[in-house]
Design a protein around this motif. Structure first.
Motif, PDB file in Angstrom:
ATOM      1  N   GLY A 151       0.811  -1.200   0.000  1.00  0.00           N
ATOM      2  CA  GLY A 151       0.000   0.000   0.000  1.00  0.00           C
ATOM      3  C   GLY A 151       0.846   1.251   0.000  1.00  0.00           C
ATOM      4  O   GLY A 151       1.792   1.376   0.793  1.00  0.00           O
ATOM      5  N   GLY A 152       0.554   2.200  -0.914  1.00  0.00           N
ATOM      6  CA  GLY A 152       1.295   3.461  -0.959  1.00  0.00           C
ATOM      7  C   GLY A 152       2.762   3.222  -1.233  1.00  0.00           C
ATOM      8  O   GLY A 152       3.141   2.475  -2.138  1.00  0.00           O
ATOM      9  N   ILE A 153       3.615   3.856  -0.432  1.00  0.00           N
ATOM     10  CA  ILE A 153       5.050   3.692  -0.632  1.00  0.00           C
ATOM     11  C   ILE A 153       5.514   2.341  -0.093  1.00  0.00           C
ATOM     12  O   ILE A 153       6.702   1.990  -0.190  1.00  0.00           O
ATOM     13  CB  ILE A 153       5.832   4.874  -0.003  1.00  0.00           C
ATOM     14  CG1 ILE A 153       7.200   5.040  -0.692  1.00  0.00           C
ATOM     15  CG2 ILE A 153       5.952   4.707   1.510  1.00  0.00           C
ATOM     16  CD1 ILE A 153       7.117   5.308  -2.172  1.00  0.00           C
ATOM     17  N   GLY A 154       4.587   1.542   0.446  1.00  0.00           N
ATOM     18  CA  GLY A 154       4.869   0.154   0.800  1.00  0.00           C
ATOM     19  C   GLY A 154       4.765  -0.781  -0.391  1.00  0.00           C
ATOM     20  O   GLY A 154       5.008  -1.987  -0.255  1.00  0.00           O
ATOM     21  N   TYR A 210      -3.295   2.198  -4.150  1.00  0.00           N
ATOM     22  CA  TYR A 210      -2.811   3.535  -4.485  1.00  0.00           C
ATOM     23  C   TYR A 210      -3.877   4.573  -4.144  1.00  0.00           C
ATOM     24  O   TYR A 210      -5.050   4.239  -3.918  1.00  0.00           O
ATOM     25  CB  TYR A 210      -2.506   3.636  -5.985  1.00  0.00           C
ATOM     26  CG  TYR A 210      -1.545   2.595  -6.500  1.00  0.00           C
ATOM     27  CD1 TYR A 210      -0.177   2.809  -6.473  1.00  0.00           C
ATOM     28  CD2 TYR A 210      -2.016   1.394  -7.046  1.00  0.00           C
ATOM     29  CE1 TYR A 210       0.707   1.866  -6.968  1.00  0.00           C
ATOM     30  CE2 TYR A 210      -1.134   0.447  -7.541  1.00  0.00           C
ATOM     31  CZ  TYR A 210       0.231   0.683  -7.497  1.00  0.00           C
ATOM     32  OH  TYR A 210       1.097  -0.259  -7.992  1.00  0.00           O
ATOM     33  N   ARG A 211      -3.472   5.836  -4.154  1.00  0.00           N
ATOM     34  CA  ARG A 211      -4.428   6.925  -3.964  1.00  0.00           C
ATOM     35  C   ARG A 211      -5.314   7.097  -5.186  1.00  0.00           C
ATOM     36  O   ARG A 211      -6.505   7.361  -5.077  1.00  0.00           O
ATOM     37  CB  ARG A 211      -3.681   8.232  -3.683  1.00  0.00           C
ATOM     38  CG  ARG A 211      -2.945   8.270  -2.363  1.00  0.00           C
ATOM     39  CD  ARG A 211      -2.141   9.550  -2.236  1.00  0.00           C
ATOM     40  NE  ARG A 211      -1.416   9.608  -0.971  1.00  0.00           N
ATOM     41  CZ  ARG A 211      -0.511  10.531  -0.664  1.00  0.00           C
ATOM     42  NH1 ARG A 211      -0.215  11.486  -1.552  1.00  0.00           N
ATOM     43  NH2 ARG A 211       0.100  10.509   0.503  1.00  0.00           N
ATOM     44  N   ASP A 212      -4.686   6.979  -6.385  1.00  0.00           N
ATOM     45  CA  ASP A 212      -5.415   7.224  -7.628  1.00  0.00           C
ATOM     46  C   ASP A 212      -4.836   6.342  -8.724  1.00  0.00           C
ATOM     47  O   ASP A 212      -4.121   5.368  -8.433  1.00  0.00           O
ATOM     48  CB  ASP A 212      -5.334   8.706  -8.014  1.00  0.00           C
ATOM     49  CG  ASP A 212      -3.899   9.237  -8.042  1.00  0.00           C
ATOM     50  OD1 ASP A 212      -2.998   8.489  -8.486  1.00  0.00           O
ATOM     51  OD2 ASP A 212      -3.674  10.381  -7.619  1.00  0.00           O
ATOM     52  N   TYR A 255       2.111 -11.737   2.982  1.00  0.00           N
ATOM     53  CA  TYR A 255       3.225 -10.814   3.162  1.00  0.00           C
ATOM     54  C   TYR A 255       2.693  -9.413   2.853  1.00  0.00           C
ATOM     55  O   TYR A 255       1.975  -9.231   1.866  1.00  0.00           O
ATOM     56  CB  TYR A 255       4.370 -11.124   2.205  1.00  0.00           C
ATOM     57  CG  TYR A 255       4.990 -12.486   2.370  1.00  0.00           C
ATOM     58  CD1 TYR A 255       6.119 -12.684   3.166  1.00  0.00           C
ATOM     59  CD2 TYR A 255       4.465 -13.597   1.698  1.00  0.00           C
ATOM     60  CE1 TYR A 255       6.708 -13.923   3.301  1.00  0.00           C
ATOM     61  CE2 TYR A 255       5.047 -14.853   1.822  1.00  0.00           C
ATOM     62  CZ  TYR A 255       6.161 -15.011   2.626  1.00  0.00           C
ATOM     63  OH  TYR A 255       6.744 -16.257   2.753  1.00  0.00           O
ATOM     64  N   ALA A 256       3.064  -8.407   3.672  1.00  0.00           N
ATOM     65  CA  ALA A 256       2.491  -7.077   3.459  1.00  0.00           C
ATOM     66  C   ALA A 256       3.454  -5.979   3.893  1.00  0.00           C
ATOM     67  O   ALA A 256       4.247  -6.141   4.818  1.00  0.00           O
ATOM     68  CB  ALA A 256       1.183  -6.930   4.234  1.00  0.00           C
ATOM     69  N   CYS A 257       3.338  -4.845   3.187  1.00  0.00           N
ATOM     70  CA  CYS A 257       4.068  -3.635   3.550  1.00  0.00           C
ATOM     71  C   CYS A 257       3.185  -2.444   3.211  1.00  0.00           C
ATOM     72  O   CYS A 257       2.624  -2.366   2.115  1.00  0.00           O
ATOM     73  CB  CYS A 257       5.387  -3.541   2.787  1.00  0.00           C
ATOM     74  SG  CYS A 257       6.401  -2.108   3.257  1.00  0.00           S
ATOM     75  N   GLY A 258       3.039  -1.525   4.157  1.00  0.00           N
ATOM     76  CA  GLY A 258       2.193  -0.366   3.916  1.00  0.00           C
ATOM     77  C   GLY A 258       1.970   0.421   5.185  1.00  0.00           C
ATOM     78  O   GLY A 258       2.607   0.176   6.220  1.00  0.00           O
TER      79      GLY A 258
END
Length: 270
Positions: free
Chosen positions: A116-119, A140-142, A198-201
């Motif tokens: 998510g995002g910069i993740g 993402y945002r958009d 597995y996740a990053c955000g």
């Protein structure tokens, strides 16, 4: 564990992927030590900025000796980095932190990779290294879905070679691409199931991932985002609460920069 080193890396190129998102390619001997989920500390040349900026590794090419860093400009240090051009040099410290335990995802399992995002960037190398069936969900945002084509190449190419199923799914906050909402909304909308996550955000996303893994009774490995100062565990500026007493400090705390940034979700109180 390899000894951390400070080194002058050579800039091989840089491009802008989206608003405020830059893609920096560095040549460095440290690339040979890098694993997915780890990071480097990048030093500004402006001496008024004393501390390096931690940036996750997006991709590593050990044979070519390169690290790919995809980062968001969020202050004066990263703004300086965005001006780097081919042939420049920049000091980095690495390789830092632990990485995603790729070996936990074995043949016959289906892995769910969430960014998510910069993740999003740290998930790319993971997608290349995971050997079992996998689905990638990125939020993402958009509609500026940076790295989406890279994920499709990583998942599609490997899955075709192994005969495994897999895909790349997108969620956007404004609904301009993919599922409207976040990565958890995209999981539900596409009926995705997994044996391991597995996740990053950002932290709200990781809390939701932990809850999801608990409901499904599956392991989840999460990479925590946090502001860091030293990056080597000395300043205790990036401490998170743990569910168990730490073997080294004998308290319910862990240093994200050295004990993490990747933790099994059940180990941390978030």
């Amino acid at each position: 564990m390899a000894q951390k080193k400070k080194e002058a890396a050579r800039v091989m190129g840089q491009k802008q992927l989206a608003a405020g998102i830059f893609d920096l390619l560095l040549q460095t001997k440290l690339a040979g030590q890098a694993c997915c989920g780890q990071f480097v500390a990048v030093y500004p040349k402006d001496k008024s900025m004393l501390l390096p900026r931690p940036i996750s590794i997006c991709e590593t090419d050990r044979k070519a000796g390169t690290l790919r860093l995809v980062y968001r400009v969020s202050g004066s240090g990263t703004a300086e980095f965005s001006g780097l051009r081919e042939g420049d040099s920049v000091d980095i410290l690495g390789i830092l932190g632990n990485g995603f335990p790729v070996q936990k995802a074995v043949s016959g399992m289906t892995a769910l990779l969430l960014g998510g995002g910069i993740g999003v960037p740290p998930i790319l190398q993971l997608a290349k290294e995971i050997g079992c069936a996998k689905n990638v969900v990125v939020g993402y945002r958009d509609a500026q879905c940076f790295l989406k084509e890279d994920f499709e190449a990583a998942v599609g190419g490997r899955d075709k070679a192994n005969g495994e199923m897999g895909g790349v799914y997108v969620a956007t906050e404004d609904g301009s691409a993919g599922t409207k909402g976040n990565v958890m909304d995209a999981i539900g909308a596409n009926g995705l199931k997994a044996d391991i996550v597995y996740a990053c955000g950002p932290m709200p996303m990781l809390r939701a991932v932990k809850q999801y893994a608990q409901r499904e009774n599956i392991p989840a490995y999460i990479s925590l985002e946090e502001r860091m100062a030293c990056g080597v565990g000395a300043c205790l500026g990036c401490v998170c609460k743990t569910t168990q007493v730490h073997h080294h400090t004998h308290v319910r705390n862990a240093r994200i920069c050295t004990d993490g940034p990747v933790f099994e979700a059940r180990e941390v109180d978030i």
